[in-house]
Design an enzyme around this catalytic site. Structure first.
Site, PDB file in Angstrom:
ATOM      1  N   VAL A 158      28.026   9.417 -30.620  1.00  0.00           N
ATOM      2  CA  VAL A 158      27.448  10.970 -30.586  1.00  0.00           C
ATOM      3  C   VAL A 158      28.096  10.225 -31.993  1.00  0.00           C
ATOM      4  O   VAL A 158      28.474  10.519 -33.253  1.00  0.00           O
ATOM      5  CB  VAL A 158      27.940  11.711 -30.441  1.00  0.00           C
ATOM      6  CG1 VAL A 158      27.715  13.116 -30.557  1.00  0.00           C
ATOM      7  CG2 VAL A 158      28.572  11.969 -28.424  1.00  0.00           C
ATOM      8  N   PRO A 159      26.816  10.368 -33.118  1.00  0.00           N
ATOM      9  CA  PRO A 159      26.405   9.570 -33.969  1.00  0.00           C
ATOM     10  C   PRO A 159      26.055  10.360 -35.492  1.00  0.00           C
ATOM     11  O   PRO A 159      25.862  10.923 -36.702  1.00  0.00           O
ATOM     12  CB  PRO A 159      25.060   9.170 -33.928  1.00  0.00           C
ATOM     13  CG  PRO A 159      24.198   9.845 -33.541  1.00  0.00           C
ATOM     14  CD  PRO A 159      25.233   9.940 -32.197  1.00  0.00           C
ATOM     15  N   CYS A 160      27.770  11.007 -35.564  1.00  0.00           N
ATOM     16  CA  CYS A 160      28.263  11.730 -36.748  1.00  0.00           C
ATOM     17  C   CYS A 160      28.215  11.052 -37.501  1.00  0.00           C
ATOM     18  O   CYS A 160      28.201  11.602 -38.910  1.00  0.00           O
ATOM     19  CB  CYS A 160      29.785  12.399 -36.842  1.00  0.00           C
ATOM     20  SG  CYS A 160      30.994  11.428 -36.596  1.00  0.00           S
ATOM     21  N   HIS A 161      28.129   9.835 -37.997  1.00  0.00           N
ATOM     22  CA  HIS A 161      27.610   9.042 -39.188  1.00  0.00           C
ATOM     23  C   HIS A 161      26.853   8.982 -39.577  1.00  0.00           C
ATOM     24  O   HIS A 161      26.323   8.722 -40.923  1.00  0.00           O
ATOM     25  CB  HIS A 161      28.292   7.446 -39.247  1.00  0.00           C
ATOM     26  CG  HIS A 161      27.419   6.437 -37.802  1.00  0.00           C
ATOM     27  ND1 HIS A 161      27.087   6.956 -36.742  1.00  0.00           N
ATOM     28  CD2 HIS A 161      25.851   6.148 -38.742  1.00  0.00           C
ATOM     29  CE1 HIS A 161      26.449   6.207 -36.260  1.00  0.00           C
ATOM     30  NE2 HIS A 161      25.666   5.365 -36.893  1.00  0.00           N
TER      31      HIS A 161
END
Length: 190
Positions: A158-161
């Site tokens: 879940v690409p919070c970056h």
């Protein structure tokens, strides 16, 4: 969303993960494995991946205790852990742009809506907190979106970056600017 000029066409409109984000439930199984980013702690309910943490620490243990209220059980042989480790290896080697894993996350309805929206930011792209708030139909909620983003329990997948400051800065990554920069560089076509 900001997209590199040489974005890969096969991923431009596809989400990062097969994500349903049902609410995670007990029990909590854990495993740890080493990567180029350092040790990664995974959590699962036995079927879904419920957490991916880019550090192993007492602070993470306390977070798991607060979140789940049960003592985690070390378990290295779960199929979900094997698949996650395999797909992360492919991702880090530049051979995977999307994940295909069953996910479940424990959080408020708003947090889970933010985490779901994160999966819509394509590989190789970034979005600002304000853009993410707009995606959710909550244009004035950039700070709340940032707070929910910071509590994402399933990093990378879940690409919070991929969320950056409005000025393009590497703000607000729980695992540090160096790891965020590494992940974004990994996703930048060469």
């Amino acid at each position: 969303m900001t997209t590199p000029t040489t974005a890969q066409p096969d991923i431009a409109q596809k989400p990062t993960a097969a994500i349903d984000l049902p609410t995670a439930s007990a029990p909590v199984y854990t495993t740890i494995f080493d990567t180029e980013l350092g040790p990664i702690l995974l959590t699962s309910d036995g079927v879904h991946l419920t957490g991916l943490y880019l550090e192993v620490s007492e602070a993470i243990d306390a977070r798991l205790d607060r979140t789940f209220g049960v003592e985690p059980t070390p378990e290295d042989d779960l199929e979900i852990f094997r698949r996650t480790e395999e797909q992360l290896g492919e991702y880090c080697a530049g051979k995977r742009t999307r994940f295909d894993l069953p996910l479940a996350a424990k959080g408020t309805s708003f947090q889970r809506s933010v985490w779901q929206a994160l999966t819509q930011i394509p590989y190789g792209s970034t979005a600002g907190y304000g853009e993410l708030a707009e995606m959710l139909g909550r244009s004035g909620a950039a700070r709340a979106v940032g707070a929910a983003n910071g509590k994402n329990p399933i990093s990378i997948i879940v690409p919070c970056h991929r969320v950056i400051g409005a000025d393009g800065s590497m703000t607000g990554y729980a695992w540090g600017e160096e790891k965020k920069r590494h992940l974004l560089t990994l996703e930048t076509p060469h």
